[in-house]
Write a protein that holds these residues in place. Structure first.
Motif, PDB file in Angstrom:
ATOM      1  N   TYR A  24       0.839  -1.181   0.000  1.00 17.73           N
ATOM      2  CA  TYR A  24       0.000   0.000   0.000  1.00 17.73           C
ATOM      3  C   TYR A  24       0.879   1.238   0.000  1.00 17.73           C
ATOM      4  O   TYR A  24       1.962   1.259   0.574  1.00 17.73           O
ATOM      5  CB  TYR A  24      -0.917   0.024   1.224  1.00 17.73           C
ATOM      6  N   ASP A  25       0.379   2.302  -0.625  1.00  8.87           N
ATOM      7  CA  ASP A  25       1.101   3.560  -0.706  1.00  8.87           C
ATOM      8  C   ASP A  25       0.846   4.354   0.565  1.00  8.87           C
ATOM      9  O   ASP A  25      -0.250   4.844   0.795  1.00  8.87           O
ATOM     10  CB  ASP A  25       0.606   4.352  -1.927  1.00  8.87           C
ATOM     11  N   ASP A  26       1.846   4.471   1.400  1.00  7.33           N
ATOM     12  CA  ASP A  26       1.703   5.140   2.682  1.00  7.33           C
ATOM     13  C   ASP A  26       1.956   6.638   2.500  1.00  7.33           C
ATOM     14  O   ASP A  26       3.071   7.123   2.667  1.00  7.33           O
ATOM     15  CB  ASP A  26       2.686   4.541   3.691  1.00  7.33           C
ATOM     16  N   THR A  27       0.925   7.368   2.154  1.00 12.63           N
ATOM     17  CA  THR A  27       1.081   8.802   1.936  1.00 12.63           C
ATOM     18  C   THR A  27      -0.193   9.523   2.296  1.00 12.63           C
ATOM     19  O   THR A  27      -1.288   9.029   2.068  1.00 12.63           O
ATOM     20  CB  THR A  27       1.429   9.109   0.468  1.00 12.63           C
ATOM     21  N   SER A  28      -0.047  10.683   2.868  1.00 14.02           N
ATOM     22  CA  SER A  28      -1.217  11.461   3.234  1.00 14.02           C
ATOM     23  C   SER A  28      -1.806  12.200   2.043  1.00 14.02           C
ATOM     24  O   SER A  28      -2.801  12.893   2.161  1.00 14.02           O
ATOM     25  CB  SER A  28      -0.850  12.467   4.335  1.00 14.02           C
ATOM     26  N   SER A  29      -1.203  12.078   0.867  1.00  9.43           N
ATOM     27  CA  SER A  29      -1.764  12.705  -0.322  1.00  9.43           C
ATOM     28  C   SER A  29      -2.974  11.945  -0.845  1.00  9.43           C
ATOM     29  O   SER A  29      -3.673  12.421  -1.734  1.00  9.43           O
ATOM     30  CB  SER A  29      -0.714  12.780  -1.431  1.00  9.43           C
ATOM     31  N   LEU A  30      -3.232  10.761  -0.284  1.00 10.97           N
ATOM     32  CA  LEU A  30      -4.391   9.959  -0.666  1.00 10.97           C
ATOM     33  C   LEU A  30      -4.421   9.687  -2.161  1.00 10.97           C
ATOM     34  O   LEU A  30      -5.428   9.876  -2.832  1.00 10.97           O
ATOM     35  CB  LEU A  30      -5.692  10.649  -0.227  1.00 10.97           C
ATOM     36  N   ASN A  46      -8.928  13.038   6.585  1.00  8.77           N
ATOM     37  CA  ASN A  46      -8.703  12.039   5.537  1.00  8.77           C
ATOM     38  C   ASN A  46      -7.285  11.492   5.584  1.00  8.77           C
ATOM     39  O   ASN A  46      -7.045  10.301   5.401  1.00  8.77           O
ATOM     40  CB  ASN A  46      -8.986  12.645   4.164  1.00  8.77           C
ATOM     41  N   ALA A  47      -6.340  12.388   5.804  1.00  6.84           N
ATOM     42  CA  ALA A  47      -4.938  11.961   5.860  1.00  6.84           C
ATOM     43  C   ALA A  47      -4.700  11.026   7.038  1.00  6.84           C
ATOM     44  O   ALA A  47      -4.003  10.001   6.922  1.00  6.84           O
ATOM     45  CB  ALA A  47      -4.030  13.177   5.952  1.00  6.84           C
ATOM     46  N   LYS A  48      -5.286  11.353   8.191  1.00  8.51           N
ATOM     47  CA  LYS A  48      -5.103  10.505   9.369  1.00  8.51           C
ATOM     48  C   LYS A  48      -5.804   9.157   9.208  1.00  8.51           C
ATOM     49  O   LYS A  48      -5.272   8.116   9.615  1.00  8.51           O
ATOM     50  CB  LYS A  48      -5.626  11.233  10.612  1.00  8.51           C
ATOM     51  N   MET A  49      -6.991   9.161   8.599  1.00 11.06           N
ATOM     52  CA  MET A  49      -7.681   7.907   8.341  1.00 11.06           C
ATOM     53  C   MET A  49      -6.867   7.028   7.398  1.00 11.06           C
ATOM     54  O   MET A  49      -6.821   5.806   7.546  1.00 11.06           O
ATOM     55  CB  MET A  49      -9.066   8.174   7.736  1.00 11.06           C
ATOM     56  N   HIS A  50      -6.199   7.681   6.442  1.00  8.24           N
ATOM     57  CA  HIS A  50      -5.366   6.931   5.505  1.00  8.24           C
ATOM     58  C   HIS A  50      -4.204   6.256   6.244  1.00  8.24           C
ATOM     59  O   HIS A  50      -3.883   5.091   5.977  1.00  8.24           O
ATOM     60  CB  HIS A  50      -4.826   7.883   4.441  1.00  8.24           C
TER      61      HIS A  50
END
Length: 524
Positions: A24-30, A46-50
């Motif tokens: 999985y792409d671990d980035t807050s850019s979603l 959204n970033a934190k949920m990601h």
């Protein structure tokens, strides 16, 4: 394997229980992955949920989730158990109490479940999921046991209502709790969990089959010389309540003792409690020897969520509820999704009880036409029908994990159910009667089980309890309406069957129109 908190834009390798690899792409850019990633509501949330999704995927599927699958499944089973128990014992209670309104128990059950769904749903987004998880089944069990000792019709209706209040919150919370701990590559198990609904139906059928034929008074309508129906010769329906309540009580104790549920990470994030969220995830990772690279620093680097930044009033006020209602219409697509979900629950809320809750009356009428009027045969057939309902969600769980996805699994289930409804009106033999009712219950639960899972998957996590509670609330309102319809209509005829068939066509069309497809994505 590289640590995700060193380079947030690097890929992280996770292993589930079977040591399968997932990246999985671990980035807050979603950039990809989350269902509501393009809705642009609160970018910080959204970033934190990601990041939380990444951490849950990194930890993988453990015994903790297996326990939740079983313990949350109890809630599914109890919801259907209580609803069907009031239905199957109603006729015998009527003979004993001679009430003025024969369908009063159905209304009492649905009123309790309506209030329970709204109460537990609306408060779950305020006080959290944990309290309801620990209390709901206990409340349900106590009043179910007491219902068996009811001295009259009114008291019986009251205790059924109170028992249903406890049970009615389970469908709201059980899906949310399980989903919010579930790795994305196992989200299909949320659909599979609906098999517990069929297990609850099966238990209701077994209890009815075990107690009602042998411990019930005779109906003067079928036995002209039958003695008066009294408590002494009509203990069967009371035994059904005692057995059901005792079973639910055992389930409630297991929920408290087998697993000490921690508040779900996504609820904690939505409340701005980042430290507790990280602590919970790290606890699970350490307990089951799994990796978890999420840290508090990474979470706090995303910023402060808008909701917590503007909080200044009591979280128990109407303003807080209004925030959650507005969150369900934060964008046009989310609003359309919410409205279509609520409409689907409204329609299935009418179609399901018209067929299933009043099925005993229809089976009895058909059985009589086939020369099988005995109570033993009626309840045997009822148990077979309920057993078949277990396997619909099992097939649905597999279909959901294919390219059909959730939407078209619902379409398939609804249309096949519709076809068998129409075919059922042409049944002419006892064998056909049992086979077709089993097939209907099987395919009906493909649609129903998938809708149960789809609803929390596409709702925003911060407002999931509210949206789910209102959806199930509409379902219960239509259940009350179905009892009124049963009062003025003859449910022993095929008319409810035709109505149900038409409703399933409409539900299939709505499923196609759903704007979100969770297949291959992660719940937000």
């Amino acid at each position: 394997m590289e640590e995700a908190n060193k380079l947030p834009d690097k890929k992280v390798q996770e292993k589930d229980v079977e040591n399968q690899q997932h990246a999985y792409d671990d980035t807050s850019s979603l950039a990809k992955g989350d269902i509501l990633q393009l809705e642009h509501t609160d970018p910080v949330l959204n970033a934190k949920m990601h990041l939380v999704n990444n951490a849950i995927d990194e930890i993988g599927f453990t015994r903790y989730q297996w326990r939740l699958f079983v313990l949350n499944g109890f809630g599914y089973a109890v919801d259907s158990l209580i609803l069907l128990i009031q239905s199957v014992i109603s006729a015998q209670a009527v003979l004993e109490f001679n009430p003025s309104y024969r369908n009063g128990l159905t209304i009492a059950a649905y009123v309790g479940m309506l209030v329970g769904a709204l109460f537990w749903g609306l408060t779950a987004d305020i006080m959290g999921r944990k309290i309801a998880f620990n209390l709901s089944l206990l409340i349900c069990s106590v009043f179910a046991i007491v219902a068996g000792a009811s001295p009259n019709w009114e008291v019986l209706g009251l205790f059924i209502c109170l028992s249903s209040f406890g049970g009615g919150g389970n469908l709201v919370l059980d899906t949310a709790v399980f989903l919010e701990y579930l790795p994305s590559y196992r989200q299909w198990m949320l659909t599979l969990m609906a098999a517990w609904w069929g297990i609850g139906q099966l238990i209701a059928g077994f209890f009815a089959w075990a107690f009602l034929p042998n411990y019930s008074c005779a109906d003067p309508a079928t036995t002209p010389n039958a003695p008066p129906c009294t408590r002494a010769n009509n203990q069967g329906w009371r035994y059904v309540w005692y057995a059901s309540g005792s079973l639910v009580f055992v389930m409630s104790i297991l929920r408290i003792t087998v697993i000490r549920l921690k508040e779900t990470p996504k609820f904690l994030v939505s409340e701005g409690r980042d430290a507790e969220c990280v602590e919970t995830l790290q606890f699970i990772a350490n307990k089951y020897n799994r990796p978890c690279s999420l840290t508090l620093d990474v979470m706090q680097a995303c910023g402060t969520i808008e909701k917590r930044a503007r909080d200044g009033k009591s979280k128990w006020g109407f303003g807080e509820v209004w925030i959650h209602l507005k969150g369900l219409y934060a964008t046009k697509r989310i609003g359309i999704s919410t409205s279509l979900i609520w409409l689907s629950w409204t329609l299935i809320g009418l179609a399901y009880p018209l067929y299933n809750v009043f099925l005993p009356a229809y089976l009895a009428s058909r059985g009589a036409a086939f020369g099988q009027p005995s109570a033993y045969i009626t309840w045997r057939n009822y148990t077979l029908v309920n057993f078949s309902g277990i396997w619909g969600p099992v097939l649905a769980g597999w279909l959901c994990s294919t390219r059909l996805g959730r939407k078209y699994t619902m379409v398939v289930g609804a249309l096949i159910t519709m076809a068998f409804f129409f075919a059922y009106t042409q049944v002419r033999t006892a064998t056909q009667n049992v086979v077709f009712t089993c097939l209907i219950n099987f395919f009906l639960n493909i649609y129903y089980g998938t809708l149960y899972a789809y609803t929390p998957e596409v709702l925003p996590s911060a407002h999931r309890g509210t949206g789910n509670g209102i959806a199930i609330g509409w379902n219960r309102v239509m259940g009350i309406l179905s009892a009124v319809i049963a009062t003025v209509a003859d449910t022993g005829t095929a008319v409810p069957i035709y109505i149900c068939a038409a409703l399933y066509i409409f539900m299939a069309a709505i499923a196609i129109a759903f704007p979100f497809e969770p297949y291959g994505k992660r719940s937000s």
